[in-house]
Design a protein around this motif. Structure first.
Motif, PDB file in Angstrom:
ATOM      1  N   ILE A 146      40.812  55.206  50.262  1.00 24.35           N
ATOM      2  CA  ILE A 146      39.470  54.932  49.739  1.00 24.35           C
ATOM      3  C   ILE A 146      38.633  54.231  50.789  1.00 24.35           C
ATOM      4  CG2 ILE A 146      40.298  52.805  48.616  1.00 24.35           C
ATOM      5  CD1 ILE A 146      38.093  53.302  46.467  1.00 24.35           C
ATOM      6  N   GLY A 147      37.409  54.703  50.977  1.00 24.48           N
ATOM      7  CA  GLY A 147      36.443  54.075  51.866  1.00 24.48           C
ATOM      8  C   GLY A 147      35.423  53.311  51.061  1.00 24.48           C
ATOM      9  N   VAL A 148      35.144  52.080  51.463  1.00 24.37           N
ATOM     10  CA  VAL A 148      34.224  51.221  50.718  1.00 24.37           C
ATOM     11  C   VAL A 148      33.185  50.617  51.656  1.00 24.37           C
ATOM     12  CG1 VAL A 148      35.866  50.640  48.897  1.00 24.37           C
ATOM     13  CG2 VAL A 148      35.805  49.265  50.967  1.00 24.37           C
ATOM     14  N   PRO A 149      31.954  50.399  51.168  1.00 28.95           N
ATOM     15  CA  PRO A 149      30.900  49.802  52.011  1.00 28.95           C
ATOM     16  C   PRO A 149      30.992  48.288  52.036  1.00 28.95           C
ATOM     17  CG  PRO A 149      29.993  50.435  49.888  1.00 28.95           C
ATOM     18  CD  PRO A 149      31.440  50.825  49.855  1.00 28.95           C
ATOM     19  N   ALA A 150      32.085  47.799  52.635  1.00 28.20           N
ATOM     20  CA  ALA A 150      32.330  46.360  52.707  1.00 28.20           C
ATOM     21  C   ALA A 150      33.357  46.102  53.799  1.00 28.20           C
ATOM     22  CB  ALA A 150      32.848  45.831  51.364  1.00 28.20           C
ATOM     23  N   PRO A 151      33.382  44.907  54.368  1.00 31.52           N
ATOM     24  CA  PRO A 151      34.428  44.578  55.344  1.00 31.52           C
ATOM     25  C   PRO A 151      35.809  44.638  54.697  1.00 31.52           C
ATOM     26  CG  PRO A 151      32.616  43.003  55.461  1.00 31.52           C
ATOM     27  CD  PRO A 151      32.391  43.819  54.231  1.00 31.52           C
ATOM     28  N   VAL A 152      36.771  45.207  55.424  1.00 26.53           N
ATOM     29  CA  VAL A 152      38.126  45.369  54.894  1.00 26.53           C
ATOM     30  C   VAL A 152      39.130  44.887  55.934  1.00 26.53           C
ATOM     31  CG1 VAL A 152      39.886  47.035  54.186  1.00 26.53           C
ATOM     32  CG2 VAL A 152      37.513  47.343  53.432  1.00 26.53           C
ATOM     33  N   GLU A 153      40.018  43.996  55.528  1.00 27.31           N
ATOM     34  CA  GLU A 153      41.181  43.647  56.344  1.00 27.31           C
ATOM     35  C   GLU A 153      42.315  44.552  55.879  1.00 27.31           C
ATOM     36  OE1 GLU A 153      42.163  39.545  57.648  1.00 27.31           O
ATOM     37  OE2 GLU A 153      40.708  38.983  56.108  1.00 27.31           O
ATOM     38  N   MET A 154      42.458  45.711  56.542  1.00 23.75           N
ATOM     39  CA  MET A 154      43.363  46.735  56.043  1.00 23.75           C
ATOM     40  C   MET A 154      44.807  46.264  55.984  1.00 23.75           C
ATOM     41  SD  MET A 154      43.977  50.552  57.498  1.00 23.75           S
ATOM     42  CE  MET A 154      45.460  51.438  56.989  1.00 23.75           C
ATOM     43  N   THR A 155      45.269  45.518  56.995  1.00 22.32           N
ATOM     44  CA  THR A 155      46.669  45.114  57.037  1.00 22.32           C
ATOM     45  C   THR A 155      47.026  44.193  55.876  1.00 22.32           C
ATOM     46  OG1 THR A 155      46.102  43.293  58.525  1.00 22.32           O
ATOM     47  CG2 THR A 155      46.857  45.353  59.537  1.00 22.32           C
ATOM     48  N   LYS A 156      46.026  43.458  55.351  1.00 25.87           N
ATOM     49  CA  LYS A 156      46.269  42.555  54.231  1.00 25.87           C
ATOM     50  C   LYS A 156      45.794  43.142  52.901  1.00 25.87           C
ATOM     51  CE  LYS A 156      45.608  38.417  57.102  1.00 25.87           C
ATOM     52  NZ  LYS A 156      44.813  37.190  57.275  1.00 25.87           N
ATOM     53  N   GLY A 157      45.084  44.270  52.975  1.00 26.91           N
ATOM     54  CA  GLY A 157      44.523  44.838  51.754  1.00 26.91           C
ATOM     55  C   GLY A 157      43.421  43.977  51.170  1.00 26.91           C
ATOM     56  N   VAL A 158      42.745  43.213  52.024  1.00 28.51           N
ATOM     57  CA  VAL A 158      41.709  42.286  51.565  1.00 28.51           C
ATOM     58  C   VAL A 158      40.339  42.930  51.711  1.00 28.51           C
ATOM     59  CG1 VAL A 158      40.574  40.075  51.992  1.00 28.51           C
ATOM     60  CG2 VAL A 158      43.063  40.245  52.123  1.00 28.51           C
ATOM     61  N   LEU A 159      39.563  42.846  50.654  1.00 27.51           N
ATOM     62  CA  LEU A 159      38.202  43.371  50.634  1.00 27.51           C
ATOM     63  C   LEU A 159      37.239  42.198  50.519  1.00 27.51           C
ATOM     64  CD1 LEU A 159      36.264  45.869  50.267  1.00 27.51           C
ATOM     65  CD2 LEU A 159      36.570  45.541  47.807  1.00 27.51           C
ATOM     66  N   TRP A 160      36.315  42.098  51.486  1.00 24.95           N
ATOM     67  CA  TRP A 160      35.317  41.033  51.446  1.00 24.95           C
ATOM     68  C   TRP A 160      34.121  41.466  50.610  1.00 24.95           C
ATOM     69  CZ3 TRP A 160      36.451  36.321  53.468  1.00 24.95           C
ATOM     70  CH2 TRP A 160      37.524  36.257  54.362  1.00 24.95           C
ATOM     71  N   ARG A 161      33.547  40.506  49.916  1.00 22.54           N
ATOM     72  CA  ARG A 161      32.431  40.806  49.029  1.00 22.54           C
ATOM     73  C   ARG A 161      31.229  41.320  49.817  1.00 22.54           C
ATOM     74  NH1 ARG A 161      30.584  36.267  44.818  1.00 22.54           N
ATOM     75  NH2 ARG A 161      31.001  35.045  46.684  1.00 22.54           N
ATOM     76  N   SER A 162      30.514  42.299  49.228  1.00 20.54           N
ATOM     77  CA  SER A 162      29.294  42.843  49.825  1.00 20.54           C
ATOM     78  C   SER A 162      28.334  43.183  48.694  1.00 20.54           C
ATOM     79  CB  SER A 162      29.601  44.095  50.653  1.00 20.54           C
ATOM     80  OG  SER A 162      29.944  45.167  49.804  1.00 20.54           O
ATOM     81  N   VAL A 163      27.143  43.699  49.047  1.00 22.89           N
ATOM     82  CA  VAL A 163      26.178  44.087  48.017  1.00 22.89           C
ATOM     83  C   VAL A 163      26.753  45.188  47.137  1.00 22.89           C
ATOM     84  CG1 VAL A 163      23.902  45.085  47.604  1.00 22.89           C
ATOM     85  CG2 VAL A 163      24.217  43.423  49.438  1.00 22.89           C
ATOM     86  N   ALA A 164      27.433  46.162  47.753  1.00 19.11           N
ATOM     87  CA  ALA A 164      27.975  47.288  47.001  1.00 19.11           C
ATOM     88  C   ALA A 164      29.249  46.919  46.244  1.00 19.11           C
ATOM     89  CB  ALA A 164      28.254  48.456  47.934  1.00 19.11           C
TER      90      ALA A 164
END
Length: 392
Positions: A146-164
């Motif tokens: 899945i591609g998301v319009p937000a910063p992603v730390e892929m190795t940790k599976g962490v998604l940073w909050r964004s407008v989207a």
């Protein structure tokens, strides 16, 4: 690929062998593998037997021969293997079933409901993906990306909050893993665009750099060197929308003033124009192409600022290829305006070396498929899989 040669000792594990075979779509003969690795024939046979037993390779005899029997060749068994690619946009979510080689086999999209209800969008994407997979009964699902319009730390599976994606701790990976029972990976959409663009490019050598610009409701970038994608310390590499380009500019959604997104993003343009007939960036792109005077003037100003910022990236990265994508970036006239600003704000030795390419709505999905295939068939994962096989 680090393998020893010559003395008959083996450094190429089963995972390394599969990576070598996968990198040669037409396949390799045993003699070619022996030449490349320097391993003993006995060990090679054992390794290949393990790969075949795991359903990872198959053999054929299509190569021509100067005499005698045609040479047997070993190929990666990609028959019926598919990847489910998902993309969460600001206003639309997309799903596609892709072949192991990245060909889009099935594709669909639906509107997003409300960006404040991200998990509902993920569930909708999962339902959409399942409906597409149901059309291909014989498919073997490799994994989901899945591609998301937000910063992603892929190795940790962490998604940073964004407008989207304004919610904290959205269990995107867990939700999709529960729904599909398979490998799931997540990546920033601009970086996935870069991966897809790199697959489309004629040749990206080891030291070559590709820069992808996603220009849509938001603004993002992806940078690839050879096959390596730059993610950064916190997964924020390419988050150029929040670069400050003016100290006293408009207020950005992040709370700062003068961010690039506040000047040039599709969201900023829609807000600035404030017209009932312009609901989303598709409306904006359509009005631009129809020559709407007000829209053309606003987009031109936005592209001037955007091109100036991208020119700075070009001087830092000195790419061989620049891919301009996104709902706005895909419009030829808008791409031309960005390139015009880049030329005015960068040296000829930098912009003169660049090949500019475009993208389509499937480029990001192809990049997501690349990511899933890399993860699913990584050397370590395959070595672990082979180690778990029962022994006689």
């Amino acid at each position: 690929m680090a393998v020893h040669r010559g003395n008959g000792s083996v450094a190429a594990s089963g995972g390394t062998l599969l990576e070598m075979i996968r990198s040669t779509p037409e396949g390799l003969t045993r003699a070619e593998i022996l030449e490349r690795t320097g391993m003993s024939r006995t060990t090679l046979v054992a390794r290949l037997d393990s790969l075949r037993a795991a359903g990872l390779t198959h053999e054929g005899a299509t190569r021509s021969s100067t005499g005698g029997r045609p040479a047997q060749y070993i190929r990666f068994d990609d028959r019926d293997r598919v990847v489910l690619g998902l993309e969460m946009g600001h206003h639309v979510v997309r799903a596609a079933v892709l072949s192991a080689s990245g060909q889009v086999l099935e594709r669909a999209e639906i509107p997003r409901h409300d960006s404040s209800r991200v998990l509902r969008d993920v569930e909708d994407l999962a339902d959409l993906g399942r409906s597409l997979l149901a059309r291909r009964a014989s498919a073997r699902l490799v994994g989901v990306g899945i591609g998301v319009p937000a910063p992603v730390e892929m190795t940790k599976g962490v998604l940073w909050r964004s407008v989207a994606v304004p919610e904290d701790s959205v269990p995107i990976l867990e939700t999709l893993a529960d729904r599909f029972g398979t490998l799931v990976v997540m990546e920033n959409d601009a970086r996935a665009l870069a991966l897809g663009a790199a697959e489309d490019a004629a040749a990206i050598e080891e030291d070559d750099v590709l820069l992808a610009l996603k220009y849509s409701t938001g603004i993002g970038a992806g940078i690839i060197t050879g096959t390596h994608i730059m993610r950064g310390a916190t997964g924020s590499a390419g988050d150029i929308g929040h670069m400050r380009v003016g100290s006293e500019g408009p207020v950005c959604t992040c709370g700062n003033r003068g961010c690039l997104a506040a000047y040039s993003s599709g969201r900023a343009l829609l807000s600035r124009l404030d017209r009932e007939d312009l609901v989303d960036v598709d409306d904006l792109a359509r009005s631009f192409e129809l020559g709407d005077t007000e829209v053309v003037a606003a987009v031109r100003t936005a592209c001037t600022v955007l091109g100036r910022a991208v020119a700075g990236l070009l001087h830092a990265a000195n790419p061989r290829v620049l891919c301009i994508g996104g709902e706005l970036g895909r419009v030829p006239g808008i791409s031309d305006l960005i390139q015009e600003s880049i030329r005015l704000n960068s040296s000829e030795r930098v912009h003169g070396a660049i090949t500019v390419t475009g993208s389509d709505q499937e480029t990001t999905l192809r990049g997501i498929a690349v990511l899933v295939m890399r993860e699913a068939f990584s050397v370590q994962r395959i070595d672990d899989q082979l180690a778990a096989l029962p022994t006689d």
